[in-house]
Design an enzyme around this catalytic site. Structure first.
Site, mmCIF file in Angstrom:
data_model
loop_
_atom_site.group_PDB
_atom_site.id
_atom_site.type_symbol
_atom_site.label_atom_id
_atom_site.label_comp_id
_atom_site.label_asym_id
_atom_site.label_seq_id
_atom_site.Cartn_x
_atom_site.Cartn_y
_atom_site.Cartn_z
ATOM 1 C CB SER A 1 -1.274 0.001 1.258
ATOM 2 O OG SER A 1 -1.972 0.516 0.757
ATOM 3 C CG ASP B 1 -6.127 -2.939 -4.204
ATOM 4 O OD1 ASP B 1 -6.553 -2.247 -3.224
ATOM 5 O OD2 ASP B 1 -4.742 -2.751 -3.607
ATOM 6 C CG HIS C 1 -5.251 -2.840 -0.209
ATOM 7 N ND1 HIS C 1 -4.345 -2.345 -1.286
ATOM 8 C CD2 HIS C 1 -4.558 -1.588 1.052
ATOM 9 C CE1 HIS C 1 -4.133 -1.155 -0.555
ATOM 10 N NE2 HIS C 1 -4.026 -1.273 0.265
#
Length: 670
Positions: free
Chosen positions: A495, A582, A614
């Site tokens: 991320s 995601d 994600h």
């Protein structure tokens, strides 16, 4: 929040010829022991104390299990997920039903399910498409229902419904026309509504009988927006607790008298924010709070828990966390984290001060060569203190205090968020990488949460600049401290940590030996264009802290800080992992930087998982990507790696580009 927490899962390997002799002496920890399914996790006591529930594999997939609290041998599975793991569950207030949320393929459209403990009947409480449920309030005083937020009418806003747990009937309580969230009391009355301001700040309004007052109860600017919010009411509804940084740097725990509006400081710490506490199960009054600067600790505020917390501190080996309490408050479930042993869960019976070990999350790691984690306070170039965590392999020949006497290759492991933080404790990724011969350093760079509002605000508009400088300063510290050498440092993260990896590769192209980006954004402009609609309330805060795509100045800043626009500068090996579904960091973020690099004939390896979002929830996928990762790092940093073997075939991995650039990957695909 663009947050991806690296799953607590890991692996093992065979020894390449270039491994150094000291590392060979450390037994390799097998992949499945670190990254496979835990044996048990997520334990919860039922409110009436009769049952213990947990998450454990059923036919290889994590499901919800239950057993009488006094007879775990009678354990039985309650759910039968076949593909996607259930990762947590929680009890209904009346102890009849176990609740859990589940999405499809990582799309984060979480729906709420319940399973009756007696009958085993499962119900989908929110059977809607493209909907994400939120739990608004569960009260021990209202046994038959809970409050949930559902965004099926308008994807941006969650309408509040009362859910009758027995029948599944949903009753609209409050239509939401622009409020970010609600706080209810113990009688499930909505009392507070929050609304985002255009400057990134927040307003909090009183609410009664469905009507929101026109004048805010409280108002905070951008600076306090992440460190000030209401926590909840006492049972009598007369006191409202806040975590509050107004007029101070770190957020204190405050008690506000609802009638007069007067606030009293309950607890504060100049080093760290206070947001977590233990509350009286009968009255809802705060009894103890937690401080988490270098490590977490409980501090009692009343005599009721003082002896209990002292007993647990004395009789547990490591950091402990109270994870579950019965309504009668006679039994607690306590998680114990010793760092160099797998986490365990214990039953604590308060009257007799009896502590019984119930389970170990990963018993196969007992006796494994796990190594300590060392908290470090590293100075940034402008004087900010960066709380960081260092794990050293046995080849470092570290002293008891965590000082390396032998330099080894290092992986800089960057957390997601960026408005999150790294913490002390057992960390599967630290243990895996250390076992492969690397020092591992995780840094709470500016913008990380938990260290006060000034530390968060120091990261405003600093993506790829001062936030990145902090990472570089930490690497410099590691080199100067003898942990590693400047030419043997990799950067890796998920991320925001993936963004930091891409920034490191593109903005400082000769600093890192290689990089591993997991679900990281490459273009900040397209990232902000594709955030989920239910993040609407936080959008202005993104703009103010990252760069505003609606202004020319903001567009220029976002362009300047996007690694995609500097992909031609990348010189060192790069591995990218991405989930196709995601919703936070769209698959296009990885697609476009891979395409830009391929157009310039710059090597990059890209692995896509069509059934993930994600991050990688399914262990087979996580293991497959990490198998590729450790071989990639082995070539780059000369550490150990197990052959990829059949891990890719057991997963859904699709190698979209650059199999030839990752050792063993082409062979594994054949």
């Amino acid at each position: 929040m663009i947050r991806y927490v690296l799953p607590v899962l890991l692996f093992a390997g065979a020894l390449p010829a270039h491994a150094q002799a000291p590392v060979k002496e450390t037994p390799l920890i097998e992949r499945a022991k670190l990254f496979g399914n835990p044996s048990k996790s997520g334990g919860k006591l039922s409110p009436d104390g009769r049952w213990l529930s947990w998450i454990a594999p059923r036919d290889g997939v994590l499901n919800v299990w239950v057993a009488p609290a006094n007879d775990l041998a009678q354990a039985r599975p309650l759910t039968e997920e076949k593909v996607r793991p259930i990762r947590s569950s929680f009890w209904s207030p009346d102890s009849t039903t176990l609740l859990f949320i589940q999405d499809k393929g990582g799309d984060e459209n979480f729906l709420l399910y319940g399973v009756n403990v007696a009958s085993g009947k499962q119900i989908n409480y929110t059977p809607f498409e493209k909907t994400r449920v939120r739990i608004v309030q569960i009260s021990s005083k209202m046994k038959d229902r809970i409050l949930v937020g559902i965004n099926n009418r308008d994807a941006r806003w969650h309408d509040v419904h009362s859910l009758d747990l027995a029948s599944g009937k949903l009753t609209l309580v409050q239509q939401n026309d622009g409020y970010g969230g609600y706080v209810a009391d113990e009688l499930l009355n909505l009392r507070i509504a929050s609304k985002a301001r255009t400057d990134g700040g927040m307003q909090y309004f009183r609410l009664s009988d469905g009507k929101v007052e026109s004048t805010p109860l409280a108002e905070v600017g951008l600076e306090d927006a992440q460190t000030t919010s209401p926590l909840g009411f006492t049972v009598d509804g007369k006191t409202l607790y806040w975590t509050d940084s107004r007029g101070r740097n770190t957020s204190a725990l405050l008690a506000q008298d609802v009638a007069s509006g007067k606030t009293t400081v309950v607890a504060q710490d100049p080093r760290t924010d206070i947001a977590d506490a233990l509350y009286d199960m009968r009255t809802g009054k705060v009894q103890a709070y937690t401080v988490n600067y270098l490590q977490q600790e409980y501090l009692p505020l009343t005599d009721e828990l003082k002896a209990d917390l002292a007993f647990l501190k004395k009789n547990t080996k490591g950091q402990f966390t109270v994870t579950s309490r019965t309504d009668a408050d006679d039994k607690w479930l306590v998680a114990v984290d010793a760092v160099t042993a797998p986490p365990s869960s214990w039953l604590y019976e308060r009257k007799t001060k009896k502590l019984t070990r119930l389970y170990v999350t990963r018993p196969e790691l007992e006796g494994a060569p796990l190594v300590p984690m060392h908290a470090q306070q590293i100075k940034a170039r402008d004087g900010l203190t960066l709380v960081s965590y260092l794990t050293l392999p046995q080849a470092s020949k570290a002293t008891a205090g965590g000082k390396a006497t032998q330099a080894v290759p290092m992986v800089l492991l960057v957390h997601g968020g960026p408005w999150a933080r790294d913490t002390y404790g057992y960390n599967g990724y630290h243990q895996w990488l250390a076992n492969r011969g690397y020092a591992v350093l995780s840094v709470n760079f500016r913008g990380s949460t938990g260290f006060g509002k000034q530390f968060i605000s120091a990261g405003d508009l600093q993506w790829g600049r001062k936030m990145h400088d902090d990472l570089l300063d930490a690497v410099q510290w590691a080199v100067q401290s003898g942990v590693t050498t400047a030419d043997k440092v990799a950067i890796m993260g998920g991320s925001y940590g993936g963004y930091a990896t891409l920034a490191g590769m593109a903005f400082t192209p000769t600093t890192f030996a290689c990089g591993v980006d997991i679900v990281g954004p490459s273009n900040l402009f397209t990232l902000l264009q594709t955030i989920p609609p239910y993040w609407e309330a936080g959008k202005q805060q993104f703009y103010k802290r990252m760069g505003d795509p609606t202004t020319e100045e903001g567009k220029a800043l976002l362009k300047e800080r996007s690694p995609l626009n500097f992909a031609q500068n990348i010189q060192r090996p790069l591995l990218i992992g991405q989930g196709a579904n995601d919703p936070r960091v769209n698959v296009a973020e990885s697609d476009q930087i891979v395409a830009a690099m391929a157009a310039k004939n710059i090597p990059v390896t890209y692995v896509l998982f069509p059934d993930e979002g994600h991050g990688f929830a399914r262990p087979v996928n996580n293991i497959a990507f990490n198998a590729v990762t450790e071989n990639f790092l082995g070539q780059c940093l000369s550490g150990r790696a197990e052959p990829i073997g059949a891990t890719l075939k057991a997963s859904t991995a699709q190698v979209k580009h650059g199999a030839e650039f990752a050792p063993g990957l082409k062979e594994a695909l054949q």
